[in-house]
Design an enzyme around this catalytic site. Sequence first.
Site, short mmCIF file in Angstrom:
data_model
loop_
_atom_site.label_atom_id
_atom_site.label_comp_id
_atom_site.label_asym_id
_atom_site.label_seq_id
_atom_site.Cartn_x
_atom_site.Cartn_y
_atom_site.Cartn_z
CG ASP A 64 -2.15 -0.67 1.09
OD1 ASP A 64 -2.45 -1.05 -0.05
OD2 ASP A 64 -2.87 -0.85 2.09
CE LYS B 108 2.16 2.17 -12.85
NZ LYS B 108 3.44 1.79 -13.42
#
Length: 411
Positions: free
Chosen positions: A195, A217
């Site tokens: 994260d 992403k």
Amino acid sequence: MTSATPARDPYLVGLDLRGRKVVLIGAGTVVQRRLPPLLAAGADVHVVAPEATPAVESTPGITWHRREYAAGDLAGAWYALAATDDPDVNARVVAEAEAQRTFCVRADLAREGTAVTPATVATDGLQVGVLAAGDHRRSAAVRNALGAVLTGTEAARPSRKPEGVALVGGGPGDPDLITVRGRALLAVADVVVADRLAPPRLLAELAPNVEVIDAAKVPYGRAMAQQAINQVLIDRAREGKFVVRLKGGDPYVFGRGYEELEALAAEGIPVTVVPGITSSIAAPSAAGIPVTHRGVTHEFVVVSGHVPPGHPDSLVDWDALGRLRGTVVVLMAVERLGVIADALIAGGRSADTPAAVVENATTGGQRTVRGTLATIAADAAAAEVKPPAVLVVGPVAGFTAPDASENPAAG
Ligand code: SAH
């Protein structure tokens, strides 16, 4: 121009990069992993890349030149890194560096560069770097073994390689504030899904062969982002890889850890959960604020501020919170400090109750802004506080450590 010869015995050195220009060409996961140690060294970091990973993009303290590499970008640089996914560009960067006598690491072909990045581990004011003549697995293995001894994780090292997925709490930001078990599992991970709030310096320590996936992403197309993350965890675990899902703080405190546990359990994938030091306690503590204090506070409540008071989706009873005497800690509140303070006052909390906002706790960028419930929103806005930060409300927020020293952030 002389081309670099493969150096079997490079000269190991520590560079004083304070205030010195360092140019990184590329902004993918290699650069992402180099940024925290370069920033910790005080370098004047310039990144040149048309696109960046969310983690690079949101790293404070770097100058991002949002474009392709162009000759001349290394002007004035003391040190450089060529880390694009285009070998021709990397070769040009190395050539420019060579011509102006700037040491340059080439990420895709280490021996073509004039410097190599050692496998490193940093703990408690000590830095260890290991080079093994280009054998990354060996340098990483030696570094891991040394790191385990230095951090005392040897005893906790799993005797057999664990399976499945570990949901690991990374702690609030300082790499030394992960648990011994969390660090031991990280050291044997094949894949790390991180994260944005996972301590970046823990990622910088990973061996080059470890796949680091930036959870922000993960492409998710029509699936929800969380579903896409769950799917990555499932897919990698099914490939037989040991996956560490590294989160900031504790995985179960506003970390969606239990959703991931459910998704993995539904697929029959073994899951280990490793608690972490949550920012809801550590951020106040790092600012010298105890969440409880005898005779003052017999409760502390941790609340999410991501949904504003009065919103139909809100599950928080702000009136009840306003009636408390103890400590209220609000996470994800930076953008809504005013409405949150107003809701607590409307619920009955006195407007002159001490309040504090602690930003980037336990990292080099830690700041504390203090005020009262009535002033804290304006105080934080004036100081331009940005996430991540926690709001602490209650008498304890007015405490200042007796020797006026806040816990120093780790360097
Ligand atoms: N699981 C995490 C919390 C995730 S929610 C934990 O237990 O800490 C994200 C929020 O955590 C941020 O919006 C911020 O309020 C808080 N936070 C996380 N890291 C922080 C830090 N280093 N300093 C201040 N607040 C932090």
